[in-house]
Enzyme design. Structure first.
Site, PDB file in Angstrom:
ATOM      1  N   LYS A 185       8.119  -2.284   4.157  1.00 24.65           N
ATOM      2  CA  LYS A 185       7.520  -1.432   3.439  1.00 24.65           C
ATOM      3  C   LYS A 185       6.469  -2.076   3.189  1.00 24.65           C
ATOM      4  O   LYS A 185       6.055  -2.947   2.857  1.00 24.65           O
ATOM      5  CB  LYS A 185       8.826  -2.105   1.546  1.00 24.65           C
ATOM      6  CG  LYS A 185       8.106  -0.928   0.557  1.00 24.65           C
ATOM      7  CD  LYS A 185       7.816  -1.863  -0.733  1.00 24.65           C
ATOM      8  CE  LYS A 185       6.182  -2.050  -1.453  1.00 24.65           C
ATOM      9  NZ  LYS A 185       5.125  -1.461  -0.747  1.00 24.65           N
ATOM     10  N   GLY A 238       1.336 -10.963   0.763  1.00 27.41           N
ATOM     11  CA  GLY A 238       0.769 -10.728  -0.121  1.00 27.41           C
ATOM     12  C   GLY A 238       0.240 -11.669  -1.101  1.00 27.41           C
ATOM     13  O   GLY A 238      -0.266 -13.046  -1.063  1.00 27.41           O
ATOM     14  N   SER A 239       0.096 -10.981  -3.168  1.00 26.66           N
ATOM     15  CA  SER A 239      -0.059 -12.411  -3.816  1.00 26.66           C
ATOM     16  C   SER A 239       0.775 -13.362  -4.234  1.00 26.66           C
ATOM     17  O   SER A 239       2.221 -12.987  -3.761  1.00 26.66           O
ATOM     18  CB  SER A 239      -0.439 -11.580  -4.812  1.00 26.66           C
ATOM     19  OG  SER A 239       0.782 -10.565  -5.584  1.00 26.66           O
ATOM     20  N   GLU A 260       3.421 -15.176   3.083  1.00 24.01           N
ATOM     21  CA  GLU A 260       2.101 -15.266   3.377  1.00 24.01           C
ATOM     22  C   GLU A 260       1.411 -14.847   2.669  1.00 24.01           C
ATOM     23  O   GLU A 260       1.195 -13.701   1.858  1.00 24.01           O
ATOM     24  CB  GLU A 260       2.222 -15.139   4.610  1.00 24.01           C
ATOM     25  CG  GLU A 260       2.922 -15.555   6.080  1.00 24.01           C
ATOM     26  CD  GLU A 260       2.568 -16.887   6.345  1.00 24.01           C
ATOM     27  OE1 GLU A 260       1.338 -17.071   6.160  1.00 24.01           O
ATOM     28  OE2 GLU A 260       3.382 -16.988   7.249  1.00 24.01           O
ATOM     29  N   CYS A 294      -6.837 -12.896   3.264  1.00 20.53           N
ATOM     30  CA  CYS A 294      -6.464 -13.872   3.002  1.00 20.53           C
ATOM     31  C   CYS A 294      -7.442 -15.346   3.697  1.00 20.53           C
ATOM     32  O   CYS A 294      -7.267 -15.705   2.642  1.00 20.53           O
ATOM     33  CB  CYS A 294      -4.998 -14.212   3.235  1.00 20.53           C
ATOM     34  SG  CYS A 294      -4.863 -13.862   5.157  1.00 20.53           S
ATOM     35  N   GLU A 393      -8.438 -16.254  -6.813  1.00 21.85           N
ATOM     36  CA  GLU A 393      -8.890 -15.352  -4.943  1.00 21.85           C
ATOM     37  C   GLU A 393      -9.352 -14.264  -5.752  1.00 21.85           C
ATOM     38  O   GLU A 393      -8.672 -13.120  -7.029  1.00 21.85           O
ATOM     39  CB  GLU A 393      -7.669 -15.311  -4.453  1.00 21.85           C
ATOM     40  CG  GLU A 393      -7.254 -14.656  -3.619  1.00 21.85           C
ATOM     41  CD  GLU A 393      -6.172 -14.513  -3.019  1.00 21.85           C
ATOM     42  OE1 GLU A 393      -5.366 -13.482  -3.114  1.00 21.85           O
ATOM     43  OE2 GLU A 393      -6.064 -14.501  -1.499  1.00 21.85           O
TER      44      GLU A 393
HETATM   45  P1  NAP Z   1       1.142  -7.978  -3.807  1.00 21.38           P
HETATM   46  O1  NAP Z   1      -0.222  -7.050  -4.768  1.00 21.38           O
HETATM   47  O2  NAP Z   1       1.595  -8.683  -3.775  1.00 21.38           O
HETATM   48  O3  NAP Z   1       1.537  -6.840  -2.904  1.00 21.38           O
HETATM   49  C1  NAP Z   1       1.844  -7.120  -1.879  1.00 21.38           C
HETATM   50  C2  NAP Z   1       2.922  -6.088  -0.982  1.00 21.38           C
HETATM   51  O4  NAP Z   1       4.073  -6.529  -2.204  1.00 21.38           O
HETATM   52  C3  NAP Z   1       2.478  -4.736  -0.730  1.00 21.38           C
HETATM   53  O5  NAP Z   1       3.706  -3.606  -0.145  1.00 21.38           O
HETATM   54  C4  NAP Z   1       3.755  -4.263  -2.637  1.00 21.38           C
HETATM   55  O6  NAP Z   1       3.561  -3.224  -3.147  1.00 21.38           O
HETATM   56  C5  NAP Z   1       4.655  -5.144  -3.172  1.00 21.38           C
HETATM   57  N1  NAP Z   1       4.935  -5.200  -3.951  1.00 21.38           N
HETATM   58  C6  NAP Z   1       4.078  -5.054  -5.449  1.00 21.38           C
HETATM   59  N2  NAP Z   1       5.495  -6.321  -6.526  1.00 21.38           N
HETATM   60  C7  NAP Z   1       6.578  -6.320  -5.579  1.00 21.38           C
HETATM   61  C8  NAP Z   1       7.193  -6.664  -6.038  1.00 21.38           C
HETATM   62  N3  NAP Z   1       7.983  -6.695  -6.993  1.00 21.38           N
HETATM   63  N4  NAP Z   1       9.073  -7.187  -5.345  1.00 21.38           N
HETATM   64  C9  NAP Z   1       8.462  -6.826  -3.998  1.00 21.38           C
HETATM   65  N5  NAP Z   1       7.239  -6.506  -3.349  1.00 21.38           N
HETATM   66  C10 NAP Z   1       6.527  -5.866  -4.393  1.00 21.38           C
HETATM   67  O7  NAP Z   1      -0.757  -8.298  -2.957  1.00 21.38           O
HETATM   68  P2  NAP Z   1      -1.785  -7.285  -2.851  1.00 21.38           P
HETATM   69  O8  NAP Z   1      -2.639  -7.134  -3.436  1.00 21.38           O
HETATM   70  O9  NAP Z   1      -1.602  -6.104  -2.022  1.00 21.38           O
HETATM   71  O10 NAP Z   1      -2.466  -7.772  -1.688  1.00 21.38           O
HETATM   72  C11 NAP Z   1      -3.233  -8.906  -1.009  1.00 21.38           C
HETATM   73  C12 NAP Z   1      -2.920 -10.466  -1.120  1.00 21.38           C
HETATM   74  O11 NAP Z   1      -2.437 -10.935  -0.522  1.00 21.38           O
HETATM   75  C13 NAP Z   1      -3.339 -11.413  -1.738  1.00 21.38           C
HETATM   76  O12 NAP Z   1      -3.372 -12.744  -1.855  1.00 21.38           O
HETATM   77  C14 NAP Z   1      -3.677 -11.833  -0.242  1.00 21.38           C
HETATM   78  O13 NAP Z   1      -4.349 -13.164   0.033  1.00 21.38           O
HETATM   79  C15 NAP Z   1      -2.593 -12.023   0.567  1.00 21.38           C
HETATM   80  N6  NAP Z   1      -2.675 -11.370   1.425  1.00 21.38           N
HETATM   81  C16 NAP Z   1      -2.372 -13.076   2.334  1.00 21.38           C
HETATM   82  C17 NAP Z   1      -2.014 -13.318   4.127  1.00 21.38           C
HETATM   83  C18 NAP Z   1      -1.628 -13.794   4.012  1.00 21.38           C
HETATM   84  O14 NAP Z   1      -0.859 -14.368   5.837  1.00 21.38           O
HETATM   85  N7  NAP Z   1      -1.410 -15.386   3.628  1.00 21.38           N
HETATM   86  C19 NAP Z   1      -2.675 -12.037   4.824  1.00 21.38           C
HETATM   87  C20 NAP Z   1      -3.207 -10.620   3.865  1.00 21.38           C
HETATM   88  C21 NAP Z   1      -3.162 -10.822   2.839  1.00 21.38           C
HETATM   89  P3  NAP Z   1       2.446  -2.203  -3.897  1.00 21.38           P
HETATM   90  O15 NAP Z   1       1.050  -2.855  -3.651  1.00 21.38           O
HETATM   91  O16 NAP Z   1       2.869  -1.127  -2.654  1.00 21.38           O
HETATM   92  O17 NAP Z   1       3.144  -1.944  -4.803  1.00 21.38           O
END
Ligand code: NAP
Ligand code: MG
Length: 490
Positions: A185, A238-239, A260, A294, A393
């Site tokens: 996804k 993700g977050s 992650e 990240c 962040e």
């Molecule tokens: P996010 O809001 O957590 O989204 C990540 C993914 O999770 C998206 O595909 C999102 O879908 C999905 N998602 C949202 N709600 C969900 C739920 N209730 N259940 C399951 N999946 C769900 O993160 P983001 O704002 O897109 O990305 C930024 C974050 O990612 C930052 O915190 C960053 O530090 C982190 N990140 C970490 C790494 C690492 O390797 N540690 C690498 C890159 C980024 P939709 O957005 O399509 O709704």
């Protein structure tokens, strides 16, 4: 030079389920937007729980079907075919990624060699599955045993928008290496590269159902995957709040998880550092990908005796960073992903302006850029580690410079964060480099550099940056489980 829009970037994009491109059950589509100008590029399918059910069933059938009989050599050959398909079509993929999520071509094209190495690395790991040991037993004569590593099954991959062309391999790579199957996804803000990569992989010979893609919103598709009884493991990037929702949902079938998450990584500049390297190094450690990284080193701790000089040089550097449409020549950083992300970053800049001293940047680009989501590289000085901009962040090109006096103080401040993803330090003193790097509580530490990651080593987090390791042998092993079989041979 004008860059042509790939033919793939148009019309509506369906879901990949069991080797077929199918309409979403909802019949609905979501706009895929170019963040450089707000224009709609194409429309992606709005999947939901019904599509997740279909994709998981297809992935299960594939897992139990002929794919389970692939030898390590056959999986290696397949990974190398996938490698060739990706490398041969890389220019198209880089342009799609730039159009869909904004990173400049210099960055997206730059993934090519790295991804080539990563895919070859995974191809070299296909022998991990299978018999690992036939240990001598002590229990009694007449028994023997074998220990094997077996594929965990159907893996759900949930990835963010900040670099999907790279991020999807943390699922597809180990799945193909081990014989697992995947339901991916991508983030709804940037799904196009993942769809095109998956199409190329199918053409390269990946069997039907081994990879499946369900685009759509996280609250629908991501949530359904996290709850799903038919998914054995979730690999999530993700977050933190989303990770917490996934942990709760995964309790249904005690899924294995790889999480992650984010960071607020420290980058420490000592007074003996080579500032000609430290200024651009720490600067791009925050500004690259418009700060949507990240591991971004967003808290720059600078020893007080060089604080003012460093701030001046960092601000001067920030002004030289070329910002613009990622397709244009020479651009170093592009727009933020979306209007929502722009507002989030602007909010933090406003809070920071009240808390600390804004020394450069902070403005949204106007004129020819006003249809896109551009924000200038931004530097705050005289920040203290307890301010909001040093704790949360931001995920934007915003650096917080925090003064310190001693090595001990720098370490204590660096570790005073709930996160533990990465960290860096700049010094010409070897002893200090060892002391401080060993004291930083994070999954990766860089000394006199920032951001380099080798595919065979990989990276991961500690504390609230999550658990699991991406890249390296441990990553492939995490798609396998251990099994012992005893034989009575008396
Ligand atoms: P996010 O809001 O957590 O989204 C990540 C993914 O999770 C998206 O595909 C999102 O879908 C999905 N998602 C949202 N709600 C969900 C739920 N209730 N259940 C399951 N999946 C769900 O993160 P983001 O704002 O897109 O990305 C930024 C974050 O990612 C930052 O915190 C960053 O530090 C982190 N990140 C970490 C790494 C690492 O390797 N540690 C690498 C890159 C980024 P939709 O957005 O399509 O709704
Ligand atoms: Mg987009």
């Amino acid at each position: 030079m004008t860059i042509a829009t790939p033919a793939f970037v148009q019309g509506t994009k369906k879901l990949l389920i069991g080797g077929e491109w199918v309409e979403p059950s909802s019949g609905q589509y979501i706009d895929a937007v170019n963040p450089a100008n707000g224009e709609v590029l194409a429309r992606i399918a709005q999947g939901d729980a019904r599509d997740v059910d279909l994709a998981v069933a297809a992935a299960r059938r594939a897992f139990e079907g002929p794919w389970s009989q692939y030898t390590p050599h056959e999986r290696r050959k397949l990974l190398l075919s996938v490698h060739d398909a990706i490398v041969d079509n890389f220019e198209e993929l880089a342009v799609i990624e730039t159009l869909d999520m904004g990173a400049p071509l210099a960055r997206t094209r730059g993934y090519k060699e790295w991804l080539s190495q990563l895919l070859q690395f995974y191809a070299g790991q296909t022998g991990l599955r299978g018999i690992q040991q036939t240990p001598p037993l002590s229990i009694a004569p007449g028994f023997t045993a074998i220990k094997t590593l077996e594929p965990v099954g159907v893996v759900g991959g949930i990835i963010p928008w900040n670099g999907p062309l790279m991020g999807l391999w943390w699922i597809y790579g180990p799945a193909l290496a081990t014989g697992c199957t995947a339901v991916l996804k991508p983030a709804e803000d940037a799904s196009l590269a993942a769809l095109r990569v998956s199409e190329l992989m199918m053409e390269a010979g990946v069997p039907d159902g081994v990879i499946n893609v369900v685009t759509g919103y996280g609250k629908d598709v991501g949530q359904a995957m996290s709850e799903h009884m038919g998914i054995d493991r979730i690999a999530f990037t993700g977050s933190l709040p989303t990770a917490q929702a996934i942990v709760r949902a995964s309790a249904n079938n005690v899924k294995r998880l790889q999480l992650e998450l984010g960071g607020k990584s420290p980058d420490i500049v000592f007074d003996d550092a080579d500032l000609d390297k430290a200024v651009p190094g720490a600067g791009m450690g925050v500004f690259t990908n418009s700060g949507q990284v990240c591991v971004a080193g967003t808290r720059i701790f600078v020893q007080r005796s060089i604080h003012d000089e460093f701030v001046e040089r960092l601000s001067a550097f920030a002004k030289t960073v070329k910002i613009g449409d990622g397709l244009a020549d020479g651009v170093q950083i592009g727009p933020l992903i979306s209007q929502r992300q722009l507002e989030r970053v602007q909010h933090y800049i406003e809070v920071g302006s009240r808390e600390a001293q804004l020394v450069s940047g902070g403005q949204r680009l106007a004129g020819e850029f006003e249809k896109g989501f551009y924000i200038e590289p931004t530097v705050f000085a005289n920040v203290s580690n307890d301010m909001t901009i040093a704790r949360e962040e931001i995920f934007g090109p915003v650096a917080s410079v925090i003064p310190f006096d001693t090595e001990e103080e720098a370490l204590a401040l660096a570790n005073d964060t709930p996160y533990g993803l990465a960290g860096g330090l700049w010094t010409e003193n070897l002893g200090r480099a060892h002391r401080v790097s060993s004291g930083i509580r994070s999954g990766t530490v860089w000394v006199n550099t920032y951001g380099v990651i080798d595919p065979a080593i990989g990276f991961g987090g500690t504390k609230m940056s999550g658990y699991g390791w991406k890249g390296g042998r441990e990553h492939v092993e995490s798609f396998l489980y251990q099994k012992a079989t005893y034989f009575n041979i008396a």
